[in-house]
Design an enzyme around this catalytic site. Structure first.
Site, PDB file in Angstrom:
ATOM      1  CG  ASP A  60      -0.249  -0.132   2.536  1.00 20.59           C
ATOM      2  OD1 ASP A  60       0.749  -0.885   2.621  1.00 20.59           O
ATOM      3  OD2 ASP A  60      -0.679   0.518   3.511  1.00 20.59           O
ATOM      4  CD  GLU A  80       3.286  -1.010   7.496  1.00 23.97           C
ATOM      5  OE1 GLU A  80       3.542  -0.952   8.710  1.00 23.97           O
ATOM      6  OE2 GLU A  80       3.384  -0.028   6.739  1.00 23.97           O
TER       7      GLU A  80
HETATM    8 NI    NI Z   1       6.760   1.099   5.274  1.00 21.87          NI
END
Ligand code: NI
Length: 392
Positions: free
Chosen positions: A80, A138
């Protein structure tokens, strides 16, 4: 195993750069990695790797069987981007306004696919199996948990979990493999202080939650300075404080929130307890009432000693002993820890900064970029580490 992982990775350098730049042009935020995960699934499929999509919403898992029965190695890459407006002027800058790969996850995805390619090419020579985990979200600390909830740690359960982060705090060519804790646990705390609103000219008739809030902010500083063991690590930060709308009104309520970072579970518990005691106790002493709520985000990333030693050895053979460090630790958090809970593993840092080329802006900065030579270094180490751990 007589595979030269370094030259295997180097031969994929151009492909990795091209893919990384393509992903960089088309960054996607947490749980919106539709295009990215589509590319990942297509590449894995072409490599004749069994692919599962939609694991943790937009996550992808590839399972590669080696020749013999052996251990299962989880290799993780996050996909991401961040809500940042890119300020670079390269020809591969983000084409999406206010979304940017400002942490290097475009590089991680590209490295993960190169590792899959190398291991799949030599699959008949490996023991064990490899589980390639391409993780969403994340940056909001939610993707790994979502994948775990969808069974990423089962069927088969990994024996080891490994992954890496490109790291602009280190020059390209250096690698840090830190045994023990290297990234912190992260929690969000919130405190609502209820007072009794009134006229600013008549404070004696009110219970002022702003006066209580400033005492609380001050008293919270004693957790790290007075309660934490001096050689342990911990952070209590206040990120937001809200209360009141007018100059002559004492508001009925103030809200505070912030983050707690620690390495050790006992420290984490101690801070939670002291934070609640201080907020409630100080508020009570000012005639107000505090309610504290703590949301657990991620545990600390704790690298297994033995796995770290093996990966440090592999990295040393590839980049030279003098370029290996064991001291990079940060109070930043990483939900890789969710994929390492009760599974021995190692999360290591691959230097990616190049001062001369000004590829040294910090992670999450609008001008973040990295030296792409780090791609081949990361892929070589990660591929060899996976192959080596699979042998048992
Ligand atoms: Ni990172």
């Amino acid at each position: 195993m007589s595979i030269d992982f370094r030259s295997e990775a180097q031969s994929l350098q151009a492909e990795m750069v091209e893919r990384r730049r393509d992903l960089h042009r088309h960054p996607e935020l947490a749980f919106q990695e539709i295009r990215t995960s589509g590319i990942v699934a297509a590449v894995l499929h072409d490599l004749d790797i069994e692919v599962q999509i939609g694991i943790g919403k937009t996550g992808v898992v590839g399972l590669l069987e080696g020749r013999h029965d052996g251990l299962t190695i989880l290799v993780r890459a996050d996909m991401d981007a961040l809500p940042v407006q890119e300020a670079n002027q390269t020809d591969y800058i983000s084409e999406t306004p206010n979304v940017m790969h400002a942490c290097g996850h475009d590089g991680h995805t590209s490295i993960g696919l190169a590792v899959a390619r190398i291991l799949s090419k030599h699959r008949s020579r490996f023991k064990g199996r490899f589980k390639f985990v391409f993780q969403p979200a994340e940056e909001i600390g939610a993707g790994a948990s979502a994948m775990v909830a969808d069974g990423v740690l089962e069927n088969p359960r990994p024996d080891f979990s490994i992954g890496l982060h490109l790291w602009n705090d280190l020059p390209v060519g250096q690698v840090s493999v830190t045994p023990g804790p290297c990234m912190a646990s992260a929690d969000i705390w919130r405190c609502t202080i209820a007072g009794y609103g009134g006229h600013g000219a008549a404070p004696h008739l009110a219970k002022d939650p702003i006066a209580a809030a400033v005492q609380i902010v001050s008293a919270l500083q004693t957790i790290v300075s007075r309660n934490l063991k001096p050689l342990d690590g911990g952070v209590v930060s206040i990120g937001s404080i809200h209360g009141g709308d007018a100059f002559n009104v004492i508001p009925p309520e103030v809200k505070l929130e912030g983050t707690i970072r620690t390495y050790e579970p006992e420290t984490r518990e101690m801070i939670h307890q002291r934070l609640a005691e201080i907020c409630e106790g100080v508020a009570a002493s000012m005639g107000c009432k505090a309610e504290v709520e703590i949301t657990l985000m991620t545990p600390a990333v704790v690298n297994d000693q033995a796995v770290s030693e093996r990966i440090a050895g592999i990295a040393a053979r590839q980049v030279g002993e003098q370029n290996i460090r064991q001291d990079v630790c940060t109070m930043g958090s990483e939900d890789m820890s969710r994929l390492m809970e009760n599974i021995p593993g190692c999360y290591f840092f691959v230097g990616s900064a190049n001062n001369e080329r000004r590829l040294d802006f910090p992670h999450h900065n609008p001008r973040f970029d990295f030296d792409e030579q780090a791609l081949a270094i990361g892929a070589a180490i990660l591929a060899e580490a996976a192959a080596s751990l699979g042998e048992g």
